[in-house]
Design a protein around this motif. Structure first.
Motif, PDB file in Angstrom:
ATOM      1  N   LYS A 184       0.728  -1.023   0.289  1.00 19.55           N
ATOM      2  CA  LYS A 184       0.098  -0.071   0.148  1.00 19.55           C
ATOM      3  C   LYS A 184       0.721   0.674  -0.088  1.00 19.55           C
ATOM      4  O   LYS A 184       2.361   1.190   0.830  1.00 19.55           O
ATOM      5  N   GLY A 185       0.530   2.255  -0.639  1.00 16.18           N
ATOM      6  CA  GLY A 185       1.475   3.889  -1.070  1.00 16.18           C
ATOM      7  C   GLY A 185       2.566   3.643  -1.371  1.00 16.18           C
ATOM      8  O   GLY A 185       3.532   4.049  -1.863  1.00 16.18           O
ATOM      9  N   ALA A 186       2.938   1.745  -2.650  1.00 18.26           N
ATOM     10  CA  ALA A 186       3.868   1.785  -2.973  1.00 18.26           C
ATOM     11  C   ALA A 186       3.722   3.334  -4.359  1.00 18.26           C
ATOM     12  O   ALA A 186       5.235   3.972  -4.311  1.00 18.26           O
ATOM     13  N   ARG A 187       3.029   3.229  -5.050  1.00 19.07           N
ATOM     14  CA  ARG A 187       3.021   4.047  -6.265  1.00 19.07           C
ATOM     15  C   ARG A 187       3.137   5.289  -6.133  1.00 19.07           C
ATOM     16  O   ARG A 187       3.678   6.036  -6.380  1.00 19.07           O
ATOM     17  N   ARG A 188       2.283   5.586  -4.501  1.00 19.61           N
ATOM     18  CA  ARG A 188       2.456   7.666  -3.733  1.00 19.61           C
ATOM     19  C   ARG A 188       3.978   7.573  -3.204  1.00 19.61           C
ATOM     20  O   ARG A 188       4.461   9.074  -3.667  1.00 19.61           O
ATOM     21  N   ARG A 189       4.612   6.537  -2.727  1.00 21.42           N
ATOM     22  CA  ARG A 189       5.833   6.495  -2.618  1.00 21.42           C
ATOM     23  C   ARG A 189       7.185   7.417  -3.857  1.00 21.42           C
ATOM     24  O   ARG A 189       8.103   7.725  -4.155  1.00 21.42           O
ATOM     25  N   LEU A 190       6.841   6.464  -4.667  1.00 21.54           N
ATOM     26  CA  LEU A 190       7.725   6.878  -5.607  1.00 21.54           C
ATOM     27  C   LEU A 190       7.292   7.838  -6.682  1.00 21.54           C
ATOM     28  O   LEU A 190       8.191   8.477  -6.777  1.00 21.54           O
ATOM     29  N   GLY A 191       5.683   8.444  -6.275  1.00 19.31           N
ATOM     30  CA  GLY A 191       5.891   9.632  -7.115  1.00 19.31           C
ATOM     31  C   GLY A 191       6.460  10.704  -6.486  1.00 19.31           C
ATOM     32  O   GLY A 191       7.299  11.987  -6.631  1.00 19.31           O
ATOM     33  N   THR A 192       6.029  10.429  -4.697  1.00 18.59           N
ATOM     34  CA  THR A 192       7.346  11.337  -3.578  1.00 18.59           C
ATOM     35  C   THR A 192       7.946  11.610  -4.038  1.00 18.59           C
ATOM     36  O   THR A 192       9.129  12.246  -4.549  1.00 18.59           O
ATOM     37  N   ARG A 193       8.591  10.570  -4.436  1.00 16.72           N
ATOM     38  CA  ARG A 193      10.376  10.778  -4.249  1.00 16.72           C
ATOM     39  C   ARG A 193      10.718  11.273  -5.682  1.00 16.72           C
ATOM     40  O   ARG A 193      11.952  11.746  -5.798  1.00 16.72           O
ATOM     41  N   GLY A 194      10.210  10.986  -6.848  1.00 16.05           N
ATOM     42  CA  GLY A 194      10.660  11.791  -7.999  1.00 16.05           C
ATOM     43  C   GLY A 194      10.382  12.874  -7.987  1.00 16.05           C
ATOM     44  O   GLY A 194      11.257  13.645  -8.347  1.00 16.05           O
ATOM     45  N   ALA A 195       9.396  13.722  -7.341  1.00 19.34           N
ATOM     46  CA  ALA A 195       8.890  14.411  -7.310  1.00 19.34           C
ATOM     47  C   ALA A 195      10.421  15.661  -6.603  1.00 19.34           C
ATOM     48  O   ALA A 195      10.801  17.095  -6.981  1.00 19.34           O
ATOM     49  N   ILE A 196      10.887  15.433  -5.626  1.00 19.62           N
ATOM     50  CA  ILE A 196      11.779  15.438  -4.875  1.00 19.62           C
ATOM     51  C   ILE A 196      13.130  15.389  -5.543  1.00 19.62           C
ATOM     52  O   ILE A 196      13.885  16.381  -5.602  1.00 19.62           O
ATOM     53  N   GLY A 197      13.607  14.565  -5.832  1.00 17.85           N
ATOM     54  CA  GLY A 197      14.332  14.469  -6.665  1.00 17.85           C
ATOM     55  C   GLY A 197      14.294  15.200  -8.085  1.00 17.85           C
ATOM     56  O   GLY A 197      15.507  15.942  -7.926  1.00 17.85           O
ATOM     57  N   LYS A 198      14.012  15.535  -8.066  1.00 11.35           N
ATOM     58  CA  LYS A 198      13.725  16.746  -9.563  1.00 11.35           C
ATOM     59  C   LYS A 198      13.787  17.816  -9.065  1.00 11.35           C
ATOM     60  O   LYS A 198      14.541  19.028  -9.014  1.00 11.35           O
ATOM     61  N   SER A 199      12.995  18.865  -7.979  1.00 12.39           N
ATOM     62  CA  SER A 199      13.404  19.140  -7.090  1.00 12.39           C
ATOM     63  C   SER A 199      14.662  19.944  -6.835  1.00 12.39           C
ATOM     64  O   SER A 199      15.285  20.447  -6.850  1.00 12.39           O
ATOM     65  N   MET A 200      15.397  18.379  -5.966  1.00 13.45           N
ATOM     66  CA  MET A 200      16.586  18.864  -5.585  1.00 13.45           C
ATOM     67  C   MET A 200      17.729  19.226  -7.200  1.00 13.45           C
ATOM     68  O   MET A 200      18.657  19.682  -6.033  1.00 13.45           O
ATOM     69  N   GLY A 201      17.458  18.519  -7.821  1.00 12.38           N
ATOM     70  CA  GLY A 201      18.087  18.761  -8.779  1.00 12.38           C
ATOM     71  C   GLY A 201      19.282  17.605  -9.472  1.00 12.38           C
ATOM     72  O   GLY A 201      19.902  17.520  -9.756  1.00 12.38           O
TER      73      GLY A 201
END
Length: 191
Positions: A160-177
């Motif tokens: 449960k929550g794996a897709r949300r966690r992946l999406g959040t990680r992707g967004a954070i990785g992008k914002s951190m460059g």
């Protein structure tokens, strides 16, 4: 290439009938804390599985002897904890001892190994035994890497929550460059 293909096919056939990968995924999903370890060459497999599982699950920890050492883990094992161990032929003493002590402290073991007779086989709540034989002087990493991928994929699909966690990680990785972006004007000179 023929030897590697045959080894991989042999391992997949065995795993399909044994049910070891779904059983291991269920144990991992049911655990509160998930520890992963391996010594020597097996430490690379442990790091690979850790990277994949940590992307989709919380409380995933690599016991690497630097940022997290076995003594710290063994002093606080709970029955809700799992230790995923890579233990391959020549079977490092440190790995065998860690697995046995972890189980004695009340945790559960998922053992990824090359033989159903390996030293930790009888201690495992789930045993993934695969063919790591090779025509080379070294054992083949092909089946082991494939099992890492299978295990992390099956676990993520059921979490449960794996897709949300992946999406959040992707967004954070992008914002951190963190990742190369060919559309970024500052990085165009690198493409």
């Amino acid at each position: 290439m023929e030897t590697e293909t045959a080894s991989l096919a042999n391992s997949f056939t065995h795993l399909r009938y044994s049910g070891a990968v779904p059983q291991s995924a269920a144990i991992i999903l049911g655990a509160r804390r998930k520890y992963i370890a391996g010594e020597g060459k097996s430490s690379a497999y442990a790091a690979l599985l850790n990277a994949d599982l940590a992307s989709t699950l919380s409380n995933v920890f690599l016991i690497d002897g630097h940022s997290l050492n076995p003594l710290d883990v063994l002093s606080d094992v709970r029955s809700s904890d799992v230790l995923i161990l890579f233990s391959l032929r020549r079977y490092r003493k440190e790995t065998v001892m860690l697995g046995r002590l972890f189980q004695q402290a009340g945790g559960r073991l998922v053992v990824i190994t090359d033989s159903e007779d390996s030293p930790l086989a009888r201690n495992a709540a789930a045993l993934i035994a695969l063919n790591a034989g090779s025509a080379s002087y070294a054992d083949s990493p092909t089946s082991i890497a494939a099992v890492c991928h299978l295990l992390s994929t099956l676990t993520a699909a059921s979490a449960k929550g794996a897709r949300r966690r992946l999406g959040t990680r992707g967004a954070i990785g992008k914002s951190m460059g963190l990742y190369f972006d060919p559309t970024d004007e500052n990085e165009k000179g690198f493409s």
